[in-house]
Design a protein around this motif. Sequence first.
Motif, PDB file in Angstrom:
ATOM      1  N   VAL A 197     141.659  27.738  11.686  1.00 25.80           N
ATOM      2  CA  VAL A 197     142.563  28.863  11.445  1.00 25.80           C
ATOM      3  C   VAL A 197     142.873  28.946   9.956  1.00 25.80           C
ATOM      4  O   VAL A 197     142.794  27.936   9.240  1.00 25.80           O
ATOM      5  N   GLU A 198     143.193  30.139   9.505  1.00 19.05           N
ATOM      6  CA  GLU A 198     143.639  30.355   8.133  1.00 19.05           C
ATOM      7  C   GLU A 198     145.115  30.710   8.149  1.00 19.05           C
ATOM      8  O   GLU A 198     145.589  31.401   9.061  1.00 19.05           O
ATOM      9  N   ILE A 199     145.849  30.245   7.155  1.00 19.93           N
ATOM     10  CA  ILE A 199     147.227  30.680   6.929  1.00 19.93           C
ATOM     11  C   ILE A 199     147.169  31.659   5.767  1.00 19.93           C
ATOM     12  O   ILE A 199     146.640  31.325   4.694  1.00 19.93           O
ATOM     13  N   GLY A 200     147.671  32.867   5.990  1.00 21.97           N
ATOM     14  CA  GLY A 200     147.585  33.849   4.925  1.00 21.97           C
ATOM     15  C   GLY A 200     148.400  35.092   5.185  1.00 21.97           C
ATOM     16  O   GLY A 200     149.245  35.130   6.068  1.00 21.97           O
ATOM     17  N   GLY A 231     148.322  20.327  -1.547  1.00 19.32           N
ATOM     18  CA  GLY A 231     147.362  19.253  -1.318  1.00 19.32           C
ATOM     19  C   GLY A 231     146.083  19.755  -0.681  1.00 19.32           C
ATOM     20  O   GLY A 231     145.228  18.968  -0.285  1.00 19.32           O
ATOM     21  N   ALA A 232     145.940  21.082  -0.561  1.00 22.65           N
ATOM     22  CA  ALA A 232     144.691  21.643  -0.035  1.00 22.65           C
ATOM     23  C   ALA A 232     143.574  21.410  -1.043  1.00 22.65           C
ATOM     24  O   ALA A 232     143.798  21.413  -2.254  1.00 22.65           O
ATOM     25  N   LYS A 233     142.384  21.203  -0.546  1.00 18.65           N
ATOM     26  CA  LYS A 233     141.213  20.978  -1.389  1.00 18.65           C
ATOM     27  C   LYS A 233     140.404  22.271  -1.504  1.00 18.65           C
ATOM     28  O   LYS A 233     140.217  22.984  -0.520  1.00 18.65           O
ATOM     29  N   GLN A 234     139.910  22.548  -2.702  1.00 14.93           N
ATOM     30  CA  GLN A 234     139.095  23.745  -2.893  1.00 14.93           C
ATOM     31  C   GLN A 234     137.723  23.527  -2.279  1.00 14.93           C
ATOM     32  O   GLN A 234     137.028  22.562  -2.590  1.00 14.93           O
ATOM     33  N   ASP A 235     137.344  24.434  -1.385  1.00 19.05           N
ATOM     34  CA  ASP A 235     136.026  24.386  -0.753  1.00 19.05           C
ATOM     35  C   ASP A 235     134.990  25.148  -1.552  1.00 19.05           C
ATOM     36  O   ASP A 235     133.811  24.824  -1.511  1.00 19.05           O
ATOM     37  N   GLY A 236     135.418  26.190  -2.251  1.00 20.26           N
ATOM     38  CA  GLY A 236     134.468  26.973  -3.024  1.00 20.26           C
ATOM     39  C   GLY A 236     135.009  28.345  -3.360  1.00 20.26           C
ATOM     40  O   GLY A 236     136.157  28.666  -3.072  1.00 20.26           O
ATOM     41  N   VAL A 237     134.164  29.154  -3.957  1.00 16.34           N
ATOM     42  CA  VAL A 237     134.517  30.513  -4.351  1.00 16.34           C
ATOM     43  C   VAL A 237     133.493  31.465  -3.738  1.00 16.34           C
ATOM     44  O   VAL A 237     132.286  31.277  -3.908  1.00 16.34           O
ATOM     45  N   LEU A 238     134.005  32.454  -3.017  1.00 15.31           N
ATOM     46  CA  LEU A 238     133.155  33.505  -2.471  1.00 15.31           C
ATOM     47  C   LEU A 238     133.119  34.631  -3.496  1.00 15.31           C
ATOM     48  O   LEU A 238     134.098  35.361  -3.665  1.00 15.31           O
ATOM     49  N   ARG A 239     132.020  34.750  -4.204  1.00 11.16           N
ATOM     50  CA  ARG A 239     131.920  35.707  -5.308  1.00 11.16           C
ATOM     51  C   ARG A 239     131.654  37.107  -4.766  1.00 11.16           C
ATOM     52  O   ARG A 239     130.914  37.288  -3.808  1.00 11.16           O
ATOM     53  N   ASN A 240     132.299  38.105  -5.402  1.00  9.25           N
ATOM     54  CA  ASN A 240     132.198  39.500  -4.963  1.00  9.25           C
ATOM     55  C   ASN A 240     132.457  39.614  -3.460  1.00  9.25           C
ATOM     56  O   ASN A 240     131.779  40.351  -2.747  1.00  9.25           O
ATOM     57  N   VAL A 282     142.493  23.819   8.529  1.00  9.73           N
ATOM     58  CA  VAL A 282     143.392  24.930   8.216  1.00  9.73           C
ATOM     59  C   VAL A 282     143.015  25.402   6.825  1.00  9.73           C
ATOM     60  O   VAL A 282     142.976  24.614   5.883  1.00  9.73           O
ATOM     61  N   GLU A 283     142.741  26.680   6.724  1.00 14.73           N
ATOM     62  CA  GLU A 283     142.215  27.255   5.488  1.00 14.73           C
ATOM     63  C   GLU A 283     143.252  28.148   4.814  1.00 14.73           C
ATOM     64  O   GLU A 283     144.107  28.731   5.470  1.00 14.73           O
ATOM     65  N   PHE A 284     143.139  28.251   3.506  1.00 12.03           N
ATOM     66  CA  PHE A 284     143.919  29.179   2.687  1.00 12.03           C
ATOM     67  C   PHE A 284     142.924  29.900   1.789  1.00 12.03           C
ATOM     68  O   PHE A 284     141.978  29.291   1.288  1.00 12.03           O
ATOM     69  N   ARG A 285     143.148  31.191   1.556  1.00  7.44           N
ATOM     70  CA  ARG A 285     142.280  31.968   0.675  1.00  7.44           C
ATOM     71  C   ARG A 285     143.144  32.789  -0.268  1.00  7.44           C
ATOM     72  O   ARG A 285     144.195  33.287   0.124  1.00  7.44           O
ATOM     73  N   THR A 286     142.677  32.951  -1.469  1.00 12.06           N
ATOM     74  CA  THR A 286     143.383  33.787  -2.432  1.00 12.06           C
ATOM     75  C   THR A 286     142.399  34.332  -3.454  1.00 12.06           C
ATOM     76  O   THR A 286     141.285  33.822  -3.592  1.00 12.06           O
ATOM     77  N   ALA A 287     142.832  35.356  -4.149  1.00 12.96           N
ATOM     78  CA  ALA A 287     141.993  35.941  -5.195  1.00 12.96           C
ATOM     79  C   ALA A 287     141.870  34.972  -6.366  1.00 12.96           C
ATOM     80  O   ALA A 287     142.830  34.277  -6.717  1.00 12.96           O
ATOM     81  N   TRP A 288     140.692  34.933  -6.970  1.00 12.56           N
ATOM     82  CA  TRP A 288     140.443  34.076  -8.123  1.00 12.56           C
ATOM     83  C   TRP A 288     141.500  34.296  -9.201  1.00 12.56           C
ATOM     84  O   TRP A 288     141.991  33.353  -9.808  1.00 12.56           O
ATOM     85  N   ASP A 307     136.727  38.002  -6.255  1.00 12.90           N
ATOM     86  CA  ASP A 307     136.212  36.672  -5.932  1.00 12.90           C
ATOM     87  C   ASP A 307     137.324  35.965  -5.176  1.00 12.90           C
ATOM     88  O   ASP A 307     138.479  35.971  -5.609  1.00 12.90           O
ATOM     89  N   THR A 308     136.997  35.341  -4.037  1.00 17.19           N
ATOM     90  CA  THR A 308     137.984  34.676  -3.200  1.00 17.19           C
ATOM     91  C   THR A 308     137.811  33.172  -3.279  1.00 17.19           C
ATOM     92  O   THR A 308     136.709  32.658  -3.048  1.00 17.19           O
ATOM     93  N   VAL A 309     138.897  32.460  -3.604  1.00 21.41           N
ATOM     94  CA  VAL A 309     138.879  31.003  -3.648  1.00 21.41           C
ATOM     95  C   VAL A 309     139.301  30.501  -2.270  1.00 21.41           C
ATOM     96  O   VAL A 309     140.325  30.929  -1.733  1.00 21.41           O
ATOM     97  N   VAL A 310     138.506  29.605  -1.699  1.00 21.64           N
ATOM     98  CA  VAL A 310     138.751  29.069  -0.361  1.00 21.64           C
ATOM     99  C   VAL A 310     139.195  27.618  -0.485  1.00 21.64           C
ATOM    100  O   VAL A 310     138.558  26.819  -1.184  1.00 21.64           O
TER     101      VAL A 310
END
Length: 190
Positions: free
Chosen positions: A89-92, A145-154, A126-132, A165-168
């Motif tokens: 699940v994502e919290i957002g 304390g969430a760890k960055q999984d990556g960046v979804l570009r465009n 549990v995921e969090f996403r936000t704009a770069w 770009d979304t940071v996950v």
Amino acid sequence: MLFTDPVPLENEHVRLEPLTPAHAEDLTDARTGLEYAWYTAVPASVPDEIDRRRAEHRDGRMNPWAVVVDGRAVGMTTFCDIDQANRHVEIGYTWLSPSVQRTAVNSAAKLLLLEHAFERCDAIAVEFRTAWHNRQSRAAIERLGAKQDGVLRNHRLGPEGSLRDTVVYSILPHEWPGVRLRLQAAIDRR
């Protein structure tokens, strides 16, 4: 328990109530003074946003809550991008009134949501996403304390056509005890 179960969550700082049209007046007032940059948005119409989130809930994609302090709704938050079969699940879609920003409210709400996800819904991520470009949000997620999984570009188009770009980020079950301690310490400092 399912991620979509509409249950109230509460601690000494905040109450998360399943979102209903009864919250619209408070939430409309709570929007006053919110300043959002081009990379994020606040709903133009609170009643329409409540209807949208409730429709997403009926379709099993979202579980929305009103963030309530001292009997008044001061913001919204959700479980979103629900994948019950994979216990993910994502919290957002969280926004808070300026009157409660930089208080214990956001940390206390995140503590409730993470407790619910890991301890009642048996989440494996549990995921969090936000704009770069949303550095304030990125810093807050990293403080959890969430760890960055990556960046979804465009990843998305903004309302005015800009590319986002979304940071996950994510928290896993073995990380949850440390995150809980970090959140409780942050609440205690306020």
